[in-house]
Design a protein around this motif. Structure first.
Motif: not given
Length: 551
Positions: A137-138, A172-175, A212-216, A245-246
């Protein structure tokens, strides 16, 4: 005994290569749940090369783990049989109906497999009889550029978890950085009490758009319950699961925002004086310390602070100090601005108001952090020259500068020079004597000061499509492994060991320095790198996953 082993080895080497007559493919579960791992197995009745099957055709619909290959030879009544088995773990990227295509080897092909992947809510067994699953979740799915949001992943498991590792989410492109330590607990899901392990990450996107956040992915070992019922020495089984994914939306910086962009949950300014400025005197220094504090912000995001001072003050500003810490699961960053202030004249001085604009991530509105204006009363010193410490006056260009002669004593100077000369000669003689009596030098043990190459960092750069980081790791590899100090990928491609990767290195170079935007796919480069150095890649393939050891 040794002779028998040698004879058996000789016999195996003399066996003719068996022709391939059968090639089959199967999956361990069908239908499967989204987020649940699927094991695809291909079996050939002959020996074949490990890379004879290309599983990259599945990457459009699945996350494909590294395949495992096993080969065996059996001799029964003088007849030999050989086999090669490929096993690869697949994680569906979405629910629906999929077709695992046919694979071809030496003229034979497998049959396509129709696979159905269900959402967890569509399955009557969702949350039941599942030994392990992940949920992610985020906090907010609508963010601004450089807005920090907390991503949380929880591992639910019902059974004996022996060991495991969890990869990081990818955006992509995030810390991305982990916040705090893992927390353990229990939770009741559909009548089953699961043990849980929760990990939090701070994700900070750096550009606007839809992502899209690729999940762990979790990979571990659990006790095989079915085997444990009949065997005291129970075996373990491999479990691989992935969260959902989120999707997130990242908005650009508002055009009307003034000053340096800062988005946070809370921003405050605090001022301190040392010593207290109730009785400020001319010529005596005091220290002004302003602390900028922000919640849900990394320390490198804090901007500089503009301070205005009136005439009549001399200033000495120190380099700002930034730090951050985790408080109750949230990041808190601070930046400290220290200024030494010396009043150069008596009277009243007014320090202007200090204001810092910031964007409130909770209300999504512009806000201001302020320090009110302050009036200082400076006590003048009697007979003190005005502005005696403010500035150093510059001499006139036409004025003649006449040096003031100093009194000198020739006799005293000569004797001091003689004493210093004698001490210098004595030092030289002592050094020469010690050098003659020094012990024989021992051969120093050679140590390597070069930076160690880690293929896990190269793999992470390829997974994130980070061309700059991939270049840095490749040059580090040439330095540490090949003793070649290459300054560019062109020099690296000219080395004998990289002849087969010249095209991939040129694509990477184009992605870094081309005038137009060139998309670089790190996955292709990583596969080529694995073919070049399979041993090094396999030895480091788990280095990027952090271990989890539940109690």
């Amino acid at each position: 005994m040794v002779i028998r082993i040698l004879l058996l080895a000789t016999l195996l080497l003399c066996l003719p290569l068996q022709a391939l007559t059968q090639l089959t493919a199967s999956v361990d579960k069908n239908p499967a749940l989204r987020g649940e791992s699927i094991t695809l197995e291909l079996q050939a009745d002959a020996r074949a090369a490990a890379d004879a099957i290309n599983f990259r055709v599945l990457e459009q619909d699945f996350t494909v783990m590294v395949p495992s290959v096993s080969q065996s030879t059996r001799i029964i009544n003088g007849e030999a049989s050989q086999s090669t088995i490929w096993k690869v773990v697949l994680l569906p990227k979405r629910s629906g109906d999929f077709t695992i295509p046919a694979f071809t080897l030496q003229g034979l092909s497998t049959k396509p497999i129709q696979l159905q992947v269900l959402d967890a809510v569509q399955s009557n067994t969702a949350g039941k009889n599942r030994e392990l699953f992940l949920q992610a979740s985020i906090d907010q799915q609508q963010l601004y550029v450089q807005q920090l949001s907390y991503y949380q992943v929880t591992i639910y498991f019902d059974g004996d978890l022996q060991r495991g590792s969890l990869s990081e989410p990818q955006l992509e492109g995030a810390g991305i950085q982990q916040v705090g330590q893992d927390s353990e607990g229990t939770e009741l899901v559909n009548g089953i009490r699961y043990r849980t392990i929760t990990r939090r990450y701070a994700i900070t996107p750096q550009r606007s758009g839809n992502f899209t956040i690729a999940p762990p992915t979790f990979s571990g070992e659990m006790i095989d319950r079915d085997n444990a019922r009949y065997n005291y020495f129970a075996r373990t089984k491999t479990v691989v699961q992935q969260a959902e994914p989120i999707d997130i939306e990242v908005r650009a910086v508002p055009d009307s925002f003034p000053g340096s962009w800062l988005v946070a949950g809370l921003v405050t300014l605090n001022e301190e004086w040392s010593p207290d400025i109730t009785s400020l005197k001319q010529g005596e220094p005091v220290t002004r310390t302003i602390t900028l504090s922000a919640v849900d912000v990394a320390e490198n995001q804090l901007p500089e602070l503009v301070q205005a001072f009136p005439d009549g003050l001399r200033l000495y500003q120190e380099q700002p100090q930034a730090k951050s810490a985790e408080r109750n699961g949230r990041l808190v960053a601070q930046k400290i601005f220290t200024t030494a202030v010396i009043a150069t004249k008596g009277g009243e001085l007014v320090l202007p108001e200090v204001k810092l604009p910031w964007w409130n991530s909770q209300t999504r509105q512009l806000a201001w952090a302020t320090l009110p204006a302050r009036t200082l009363t400076v006590e003048a010193i009697a007979d003190a020259p005005v502005n005696n410490t403010a500035t150093i006056p510059r001499p006139d260009a036409d004025a003649a500068v006449t040096p003031t002669p100093e009194k000198s004593d020739a006799w005293r100077w000569n004797h001091i020079s003689s004493i210093l000369l004698a001490l210098w000669l004595a030092t030289l003689l002592s050094a020469y004597w010690l050098w003659q009596r020094r012990p024989a030098p021992q051969q120093a043990v050679a140590t390597s000061s070069r930076v160690k190459f880690n293929s896990a960092l190269l793999k992470q750069a390829c997974q994130r499509n980070d061309a700059s980081q991939a270049k840095a790791e490749l040059l580090r590899f040439a330095h540490q492994q090949l003793d070649q100090r290459c300054s560019s990928l062109t020099e690296l491609a000219a080395l004998p060991g990289f002849a087969g990767m010249k095209a991939e290195l040129e694509q990477l170079n184009a992605a870094l320095y081309a005038n137009a935007d060139v998309s670089w796919q790190g996955a292709d480069f990583w596969q080529k790198w694995l073919q070049r150095q399979p041993a090094a890649a396999n030895s480091n393939q788990a280095a990027d996953l952090l271990p989890l050891y539940p109690t």
